[in-house]
Scaffold this active site. Structure first.
Site, PDB file in Angstrom:
ATOM      1  N   HIS A   1       9.623  10.517 -27.908  1.00 45.76           N
ATOM      2  CA  HIS A   1       8.635  11.382 -27.250  1.00 45.76           C
ATOM      3  C   HIS A   1       9.050  12.858 -27.277  1.00 45.76           C
ATOM      4  CE1 HIS A   1       5.545  12.734 -24.515  1.00 45.76           C
ATOM      5  NE2 HIS A   1       6.482  13.264 -23.748  1.00 45.76           N
TER       6      HIS A   1
ATOM      7  N   LYS B   1       8.965  23.264 -12.848  1.00 49.05           N
ATOM      8  CA  LYS B   1       8.045  22.142 -12.629  1.00 49.05           C
ATOM      9  C   LYS B   1       7.657  22.050 -11.155  1.00 49.05           C
ATOM     10  CE  LYS B   1       6.572  17.633 -13.640  1.00 49.05           C
ATOM     11  NZ  LYS B   1       6.607  16.474 -14.487  1.00 49.05           N
TER      12      LYS B   1
ATOM     13  N   GLU C   1      -3.175  17.928 -11.182  1.00 47.39           N
ATOM     14  CA  GLU C   1      -3.578  18.449 -12.496  1.00 47.39           C
ATOM     15  C   GLU C   1      -5.061  18.807 -12.581  1.00 47.39           C
ATOM     16  OE1 GLU C   1      -1.382  16.663 -15.791  1.00 47.39           O
ATOM     17  OE2 GLU C   1      -3.081  17.073 -17.094  1.00 47.39           O
TER      18      GLU C   1
ATOM     19  N   GLU D   1      11.708  18.872 -24.035  1.00 48.17           N
ATOM     20  CA  GLU D   1      11.007  19.176 -22.782  1.00 48.17           C
ATOM     21  C   GLU D   1      11.606  20.419 -22.103  1.00 48.17           C
ATOM     22  OE1 GLU D   1       8.275  17.734 -21.675  1.00 48.17           O
ATOM     23  OE2 GLU D   1       8.220  15.688 -22.465  1.00 48.17           O
TER      24      GLU D   1
ATOM     25  N   ARG E   1       0.823  -1.225   0.000  1.00 54.25           N
ATOM     26  CA  ARG E   1       0.000   0.000   0.000  1.00 54.25           C
ATOM     27  C   ARG E   1       0.853   1.270   0.000  1.00 54.25           C
ATOM     28  NH1 ARG E   1      -3.378  -3.104   3.519  1.00 54.25           N
ATOM     29  NH2 ARG E   1      -5.119  -3.871   2.294  1.00 54.25           N
TER      30      ARG E   1
ATOM     31  N   ASN F   1       1.687  20.079 -20.489  1.00 58.50           N
ATOM     32  CA  ASN F   1       1.368  19.279 -21.677  1.00 58.50           C
ATOM     33  C   ASN F   1       1.431  20.097 -22.962  1.00 58.50           C
ATOM     34  OD1 ASN F   1       0.901  16.965 -20.122  1.00 58.50           O
ATOM     35  ND2 ASN F   1      -1.153  17.665 -19.627  1.00 58.50           N
TER      36      ASN F   1
ATOM     37  N   ARG G   1      -1.289  22.566 -13.917  1.00 58.00           N
ATOM     38  CA  ARG G   1      -0.321  21.516 -14.300  1.00 58.00           C
ATOM     39  C   ARG G   1      -0.507  21.088 -15.751  1.00 58.00           C
ATOM     40  NH1 ARG G   1       1.987  16.386 -10.778  1.00 58.00           N
ATOM     41  NH2 ARG G   1       3.307  15.587 -12.448  1.00 58.00           N
TER      42      ARG G   1
ATOM     43  N   HIS H   1       1.843  18.433 -26.309  1.00 52.72           N
ATOM     44  CA  HIS H   1       1.674  16.995 -26.110  1.00 52.72           C
ATOM     45  C   HIS H   1       0.466  16.404 -26.842  1.00 52.72           C
ATOM     46  CE1 HIS H   1       4.854  17.488 -23.233  1.00 52.72           C
ATOM     47  NE2 HIS H   1       4.812  16.223 -22.879  1.00 52.72           N
TER      48      HIS H   1
ATOM     49  N   HIS I   1       1.150  13.257 -28.933  1.00 53.64           N
ATOM     50  CA  HIS I   1       0.560  11.930 -28.707  1.00 53.64           C
ATOM     51  C   HIS I   1      -0.047  11.382 -29.996  1.00 53.64           C
ATOM     52  CE1 HIS I   1       0.283  12.876 -24.134  1.00 53.64           C
ATOM     53  NE2 HIS I   1       1.443  12.375 -24.477  1.00 53.64           N
TER      54      HIS I   1
ATOM     55  N   LYS J   1       3.986  11.657 -11.065  1.00 46.73           N
ATOM     56  CA  LYS J   1       3.159  10.871 -11.994  1.00 46.73           C
ATOM     57  C   LYS J   1       3.872   9.550 -12.243  1.00 46.73           C
ATOM     58  CE  LYS J   1       0.565  14.292 -14.647  1.00 46.73           C
ATOM     59  NZ  LYS J   1       0.353  14.884 -15.983  1.00 46.73           N
TER      60      LYS J   1
HETATM   61  N1  GLY Z   1       4.853  15.402 -17.596  1.00 41.90           N
HETATM   62  C1  GLY Z   1       3.776  16.234 -17.260  1.00 41.90           C
HETATM   63  C2  GLY Z   1       3.491  16.285 -15.809  1.00 41.90           C
HETATM   64  O1  GLY Z   1       4.250  15.779 -15.020  1.00 41.90           O
HETATM   65  O2  GLY Z   1       2.475  16.809 -15.416  1.00 41.90           O
END
Ligand code: GLY
Length: 371
Positions: free
Chosen positions: A267, A228, A238, A186, A122, A246, A242, A249, A253, A144
């Site tokens: 990517h 960040k 997000e 990035e 957990r 993207n 946040r 992106h 994608h 993430k």
């Molecule tokens: N890679 C985008 C984020 O971490 O929100």
């Protein structure tokens, strides 16, 4: 001494250390977090062949016992099968609730191991040691974690913040030129989304940075991570801001799906092309001047990066095909796609108000260069 960026998230706060030669001091930096002198390392086999000995020596020097599981390099490792392998291995290594798991590799390893740590007993703590530029400036920070599904990338996962991130700039020296430049997509994104001064700095220093200047690399990674960290601290899960991370992106994608997630397009390369398309769309919508997309493209070309659809080899779908791939994006809510558009360099914002005809004309024109 490494530079420190703090990610301020209350009880889940942590530091990102950015420096040269940090890997050799991992033991010293991890020691204060340990309840007993034992860690489990999950690495990518290629990274392990280059750097595992440096890491394990630093743990030995602090009397920390360690075991290692090396997994195949590549996106297909972010799978249920490898998640199960990692979790079962951690259990067989008797990793307990209070122990630390080390994710040692690029974005694939960070995402997979972070997710394994989030579900093991957990939730156990983990430390990110990102070895690619992309992982150092983006995926290792912010919590993430996850794996891919047949339905799309990163669709199974959890928010699980690391306890420490160690970004060793020296390790970037062993990346291929293509991987380094892809990660740079990035880095440029941060300037484009929220810091015009940083973008200008990159215009001046990007080529030297790509050429190997470690002092400049350190500054770029630190500035990206600081941006960040600020965004994640304000919007961890997000709900709003946040999503700016993207930028580029949604286009990316669709292009990754269209190229079968193969090495036709990495990517970060897709992010760079996606940023150029996002700025072009913004200009055609009258949100920013034409000078902005021209500047974005000029910088990407200066950096010898993929900039246009013509830089992608092989067949691509037509504009309608790309738009339907864009509609698979995670940012679709109630059938509406949210885009990150820009009012200028460093001034990105989220909107669902993107005229479909304009979008189609941007893609049609971009595809017309793709012979
Ligand atoms: N890679 C985008 C984020 O971490 O929100």
């Amino acid at each position: 001494m490494p530079e420190k960026v703090h990610v301020s998230l209350g009880a889940r706060s942590y530091d990102v250390l950015v420096g040269t030669g940090l890997l050799a001091d991992t033991g010293k930096h991890i020691s204060p977090l340990l309840k007993r002198p034992k860690v489990a390392i999950v690495s990518d086999a290629h990274v392990a062949s280059l750097h595992l000995t440096t890491l394990t020596k630093s743990l030995d020097a602090q009397g920390i016992s360690h075991s290692n599981l090396s997994l195949p390099q590549g996106e297909s490792t972010k799978s249920w099968a490898h998640l199960q392998e990692v979790v079962h291995w951690l259990l067989s290594e008797q990793i307990e609730r209070n122990d630390i798991v080390i994710a040692f590799g690029g974005g694939v390893i960070g995402d997979l191991v972070g997710f394994a740590a989030s579900i093991l007993r957990r939730g156990v703590r983990f430390v990110q040691i990102p070895t690619s530029l992309l992982a150092q400036v983006d995926s290792s920070v912010g919590g993430k974690t996850g794996i891919n599904a047949p339905h799309g990338k990163n669709l199974i996962g959890a928010f699980h913040q690391p306890s420490l991130v160690l970004a060793d700039i020296s390790v970037l020296g062993t990346l291929t030129e293509r991987d380094f430049r892809a990660g740079y997509g990035e880095v440029a994104k941060y300037g484009l989304l929220g810091d015009a001064d940083f973008f200008e700095w990159l215009e001046q220093n990007g080529p030297a940075l790509a050429g190997g200047d470690e002092a400049l690399r350190l500054q770029a990674v630190k500035r990206s991570v600081a941006m960040k960290a600020g965004i994640v601290a304000r919007d961890e899960t997000e709900q709003g801001e946040r999503a700016l991370l993207n930028l580029g992106h949604t286009f990316c994608h669709a292009l990754e799906a269209a190229t079968g997630y193969s090495d036709r397009l990495l990517h970060g390369e897709g992010v760079a092309i996606g940023c150029a398309l996002a700025f072009e769309t913004s200009a055609r919508l009258g949100l920013c001047s034409q000078e902005a997309p021209s500047r974005v493209r000029a910088h990407l070309k200066d950096m010898k990066m993929k900039t246009d659809l013509s830089d992608i080899s092989g067949e691509l779908p037509d504009a309608d095909g790309l738009i339907s791939l864009m509609m698979q994006d995670k940012k679709v809510a109630s059938g509406t796609l949210n885009f990150i558009m820009a009012r200028g360099i460093g001034e990105a914002f989220v909107t669902s108000d993107v005229n479909a005809d304009v979008l189609k004309s941007v893609l049609t024109d971009a595809l017309s260069t793709h012979l």
